[in-house]
Write a protein that holds these residues in place. Structure first.
Motif, mmCIF file in Angstrom:
data_model
loop_
_atom_site.group_PDB
_atom_site.id
_atom_site.type_symbol
_atom_site.label_atom_id
_atom_site.label_comp_id
_atom_site.label_asym_id
_atom_site.label_seq_id
_atom_site.Cartn_x
_atom_site.Cartn_y
_atom_site.Cartn_z
ATOM 1 N N ASN A 1 53.526 1.550 139.762
ATOM 2 C CA ASN A 1 52.588 2.663 139.599
ATOM 3 C C ASN A 1 53.349 3.908 139.144
ATOM 4 O O ASN A 1 53.521 4.872 139.896
ATOM 5 C CB ASN A 1 51.846 2.955 140.916
ATOM 6 N N PRO A 2 53.843 3.897 137.883
ATOM 7 C CA PRO A 2 54.715 4.996 137.428
ATOM 8 C C PRO A 2 54.017 6.340 137.344
ATOM 9 O O PRO A 2 54.679 7.382 137.334
ATOM 10 C CB PRO A 2 55.156 4.519 136.029
ATOM 11 N N GLU A 3 52.683 6.333 137.290
ATOM 12 C CA GLU A 3 51.963 7.610 137.186
ATOM 13 C C GLU A 3 51.914 8.356 138.522
ATOM 14 O O GLU A 3 51.630 9.558 138.566
ATOM 15 C CB GLU A 3 50.544 7.382 136.665
ATOM 16 N N ARG A 4 52.198 7.671 139.623
ATOM 17 C CA ARG A 4 52.146 8.304 140.938
ATOM 18 C C ARG A 4 53.510 8.901 141.276
ATOM 19 O O ARG A 4 54.435 8.200 141.693
ATOM 20 C CB ARG A 4 51.731 7.279 141.996
ATOM 21 N N LYS A 5 53.640 10.201 141.051
ATOM 22 C CA LYS A 5 54.886 10.911 141.322
ATOM 23 C C LYS A 5 54.649 11.930 142.425
ATOM 24 O O LYS A 5 53.644 12.643 142.404
ATOM 25 C CB LYS A 5 55.380 11.613 140.058
ATOM 26 N N ASP A 6 55.563 12.001 143.383
ATOM 27 C CA ASP A 6 55.384 12.972 144.460
ATOM 28 C C ASP A 6 55.729 14.373 143.969
ATOM 29 O O ASP A 6 56.294 14.567 142.883
ATOM 30 C CB ASP A 6 56.195 12.602 145.708
ATOM 31 N N LYS A 7 55.407 15.377 144.759
ATOM 32 C CA LYS A 7 55.509 16.769 144.329
ATOM 33 C C LYS A 7 56.948 17.217 144.094
ATOM 34 O O LYS A 7 57.202 18.161 143.355
ATOM 35 C CB LYS A 7 54.830 17.683 145.345
ATOM 36 N N ASN A 8 57.910 16.562 144.730
ATOM 37 C CA ASN A 8 59.319 16.913 144.553
ATOM 38 C C ASN A 8 60.022 15.970 143.579
ATOM 39 O O ASN A 8 61.226 15.730 143.687
ATOM 40 C CB ASN A 8 60.039 16.885 145.900
ATOM 41 N N TYR A 9 59.268 15.443 142.629
ATOM 42 C CA TYR A 9 59.793 14.425 141.720
ATOM 43 C C TYR A 9 61.060 14.896 141.001
ATOM 44 O O TYR A 9 62.088 14.224 141.015
ATOM 45 C CB TYR A 9 58.723 14.033 140.706
ATOM 46 N N PHE A 10 61.008 16.076 140.381
ATOM 47 C CA PHE A 10 62.140 16.541 139.588
ATOM 48 C C PHE A 10 63.335 16.929 140.466
ATOM 49 O O PHE A 10 64.493 16.743 140.070
ATOM 50 C CB PHE A 10 61.728 17.714 138.701
ATOM 51 N N LYS A 11 63.059 17.439 141.659
ATOM 52 C CA LYS A 11 64.158 17.768 142.566
ATOM 53 C C LYS A 11 64.853 16.496 143.040
ATOM 54 O O LYS A 11 66.089 16.426 143.109
ATOM 55 C CB LYS A 11 63.634 18.559 143.761
#
Length: 508
Positions: free
Chosen positions: A348-358
Motif C-alpha cells: 500500500n505505497p500510497e499510505r504514508k504516515d505524517k513523518n514520512y520525509f523525516k
C-alpha cells in the motif's frame, strides 16, 4: 443418511516396497514397534518405500518408541493430495519425498528429518518444528519417464503444474536447507543419462529458460524466540518470493539467489545473517519488491546485493546497528532513489504516515553511516545527498534551512556534482563580464572588437582581482562596481561548491 467411508489403516513391513497403488480413501500409515520385532537393521536401505502411488489423504502415525537404529519412509513419483504428520513418538524417523506432487502439513519435533527433492506442490507444504527440513531442486534428477507416468495418472502436464503456486512454509525448524542445483552445461530438453540401469532413470531432462521462469516457488521462513535454531541455508535458489520473520537464535546464510520479492518483517538474528549475491530473477516481467520492516539488522551483512534492480524498496523503522553493506548496487542517479521509500506496508505505497520525509531522512543517514563504516564513501555520499533532499521536504523545517538545502541541491547536488558548479561558474561569469564591459562602454558600441578583452576575462574570473584591473578607478562607475562585486560573491560561491564537490572523497 449415506454411511460415511471409514479411514483405511495400513501397517507396513520393514524393507518392503509398495508400487502403483491407489489409495482412494483417507489412509493412515501406522508405524508400530511390533513390526520391527526380530527384524535386523540393514544399513543403507530405506525402511519403507512407496513408488508411483496415489493418496487422497495420508496420515502417518507413530505412538510408541521403536528400538531400531534408523527408520525411514520414502515416496517416489507419488501423488499425495494431502499429507498430515503430527503424532510421532520415536526420534529416529525420517521422511523423504522425491519427484512427487503433494501438499499438506508436517509438524513434529521428534522427527529426525523431512526432505523433499524435485517435488511440485498442489498449493503449499508446511514444515513445522522439525529438527531438519531439506528442500532441494536438482536438475540432474529430473526423469521424464517417471514424471510422464505421474502426469498421466492425474490428467495434467508439466506446463500446467509449473504455473501452479508452490509455497513452502518452514517455521521453527532447527536446521533448514533450501537449495537449487542447475545444469552446468548448455544442454536443454531430453538427454540420455550414462551409467543408469533403471529404465525410468535412463532418460534425463534439463529445463529451458522459459520453463524456469514459469516455475514460481515461494518460501516463508519464520522463527520464534522460544525455539532453538541452528542454521538456515538458502543457496542458489530462484524464488518468486522469500519472507523472513521472527527472532532466529541460529545462523542464517542466503547466497547466490535470484529473489523477485523479498520481505524481511519483524526479524532479528542472534548470530547474524549473511545475504550474498542476491538479485531479482524475473525483473523484466514481474514487479520486484524488497521490504525490510521493523527489523533489527545488527550483525547482518548485505554483500553484493542488487538493490538497484528492485522496482520498489521499503525500509521502515529498522535498527541498523552493526549492519555491513559491501559491493551493493544502489541507484546511480538521484531520481532512482525514489524507489526507496519508508512506508509501513509495501503493498500500500500510497499510505504514508505524517513523518514520512523525516523518517526517510533518518533512514538514509543510518545507511550513510553504515556505508562509511565499511569504507564505501562513494555510495555514502549519495545517501548524504538524498537524505538532504528528504530533509528539504520536512514540513516544520525552518525557512532559511530549506533555502540553504535548495541552493546546495542546485549548485552541486549536495556535494556530489562538479559538473553543475563548473558550468554555472563559466556561464554566470561570462554574463557578468559582458554586463561589466557594457557598463564601461566597452561592449555593444560602434567601436571595433578589442581582442584583448578576451584575455582580460580570465582576470575578471579571478575573484581576487583589483577593481582597476581593466580600467583606471576614475573610469569606473556605480554599475560597474556593483556588477563586479556581485560577480565576486556569486562566482566565489560556485568555485567553493566546485572545490567542495571535487574533494568529496577526501572528506572525513
Amino acid at each position: 443418511m449415506p454411511r460415511q467411508q471409514e479411514m483405511n489403516e495400513i501397517f507396513l513391513t520393514p524393507y518392503t516396497i509398495i508400487e502403483n497403488t491407489d489409495y482412494s480413501i483417507e489412509t493412515k500409515s501406522i508405524i508400530r514397534a511390533s513390526d520391527f520385532s526380530n527384524e535386523p537393521f540393514q544399513d543403507g536401505r530405506i525402511t519403507f518405500s512407496f513408488i508411483g502411488c496415489c493418496f487422497k489423504k495420508l496420515e502417518i502415525e507413530n505412538s510408541e518408541t521403536i528400538n531400531f537404529k534408523d527408520i525411514s519412509i520414502q515416496f517416489i513419483g507419488c501423488l499425495i493430495n494431502e499429507i498430515n504428520v503430527e503424532n510421532i513418538i520415536t526420534t529416529n524417523f525420517s521422511i523423504f519425498f522425491g519427484s512427487s506432487i503433494l501438499q499438506g502439513r508436517i509438524k513434529n519435533e521428534n522427527l529426525r528429518s523431512v526432505e523433499a527433492n524435485n517435488c511440485l506442490l498442489n498449493n503449499s507444504l508446511f514444515l513445522l518444528d522439525l529438527k531438519r527440513a531439506i528442500v532441494s531442486y536438482t536438475e540432474e534428477n529430473i526423469f521424464p519417464i517417471r514424471w510422464k507416468k505421474l502426469f498421466k495418472s492425474v490428467n495434467t502436464n508439466l506446463e500446467n503444474l509449473l504455473t501452479e503456486k508452490h509455497s513452502f512454509y518452514i517455521y521453527d525448524c532447527k536446521d533448514i536447507v533450501f537449495t537449487f542445483n542447475e545444469n552446468s552445461t548448455n544442454t536443454k530438453g531430453v538427454y540420455k543419462r550414462p551409467y543408469s540401469y533403471e529404465i525410468e532413470n535412463k532418460i534425463g531432462y534439463y529445463l529451458n529458460g522459459e520453463e524456469k521462469k514459469k516455475f514460481k516457488v515461494s518460501l516463508s521462513v519464520q522463527y520464534s524466540a522460544d525455539k532453538e535454531h541452528n542454521l538456515t541455508k538458502i543457496i542458489n535458489a530462484k524464488l518468486l518470493a522469500l519472507s523472513l520473520s521472527g527472532y532466529s537464535t541460529g545462523e542464517l546464510l542466503i547466497e547466490n539467489c535470484n529473489i523477485d520479492s523479498w520481505y524481511i518483517r519483524n526479524f532479528s538474528a542472534q548470530l547474524g545473517a549473511n545475504f550474498y549475491d542476491i538479485k531479482p530473477f524475473r525483473k523484466e516481467t514481474e514487479e520486484t519488491k524488497l521490504e525490510i520492516h521493523k527489523s533489527n539488522l545488527d550483525k547482518v551483512w548485505f554483500d553484493n546485493v542488487a538493490f538497484d534492480d528492485y522496482s520498489t524498496i521499503s525500509l521502515y523503522r529498522n535498527k541498523f546497528g552493526q549492519t555491513t553493506l559491501t559491493a551493493c548496487d544502489f541507484p546511480s542517479k538521484y531520481m532512482g532513489f525514489d524507489k526507496i521509500q519508508t512506508i509501513e506496508n509495501i503493498h500500500n505505497p500510497e499510505r504514508k504516515d505524517k513523518n514520512y520525509f523525516k523518517t526517510r531522512y533518518e533512514t538514509f543517514l543510518q545507511l550513510k553511516k553504515q556505508l562509511e563504516a565499511s569504507g564505501n564513501f562513494y555510495e555514502a555520499q549519495k545517501f548524504q545527498a538524498i537524505s538532504n533532499e528528504a530533509l528539504r521536504n520536512v514540513e516544520n523545517l525552518p525557512y532559511w534551512d530549506r533555502v540553504i538545502l535548495e541552493i546546495n541541491s542546485l549548485s552541486n547536488n549536495h556535494g556530489l556534482s562538479i559538473k553543475a558548479p563548473f558550468i554555472a561558474t563559466i556561464f554566470i561569469s561570462i554574463i557578468f563580464y559582458i554586463l561589466y564591459l557594457w557598463s564601461l562602454g566597452r561592449m555593444f558600441n560602434s567601436n571595433g572588437i578589442d581582442w584583448n578583452l578576451f584575455g582580460y576575462y580570465f582576470s575578471f574570473l579571478d575573484i581576487t582581482h583589483r577593481t582597476d584591473f581593466l580600467v583606471s578607478k576614475i573610469e569606473l562607475n556605480g554599475w560597474s562596481l556593483a556588477i563586479d562585486y556581485l560577480n565576486k560573491i556569486i562566482v566565489g560561491f560556485l568555485i567553493y561548491q566546485f572545490i567542495a564537490a571535487f574533494r568529496k572523497y577526501g572528506k572525513k
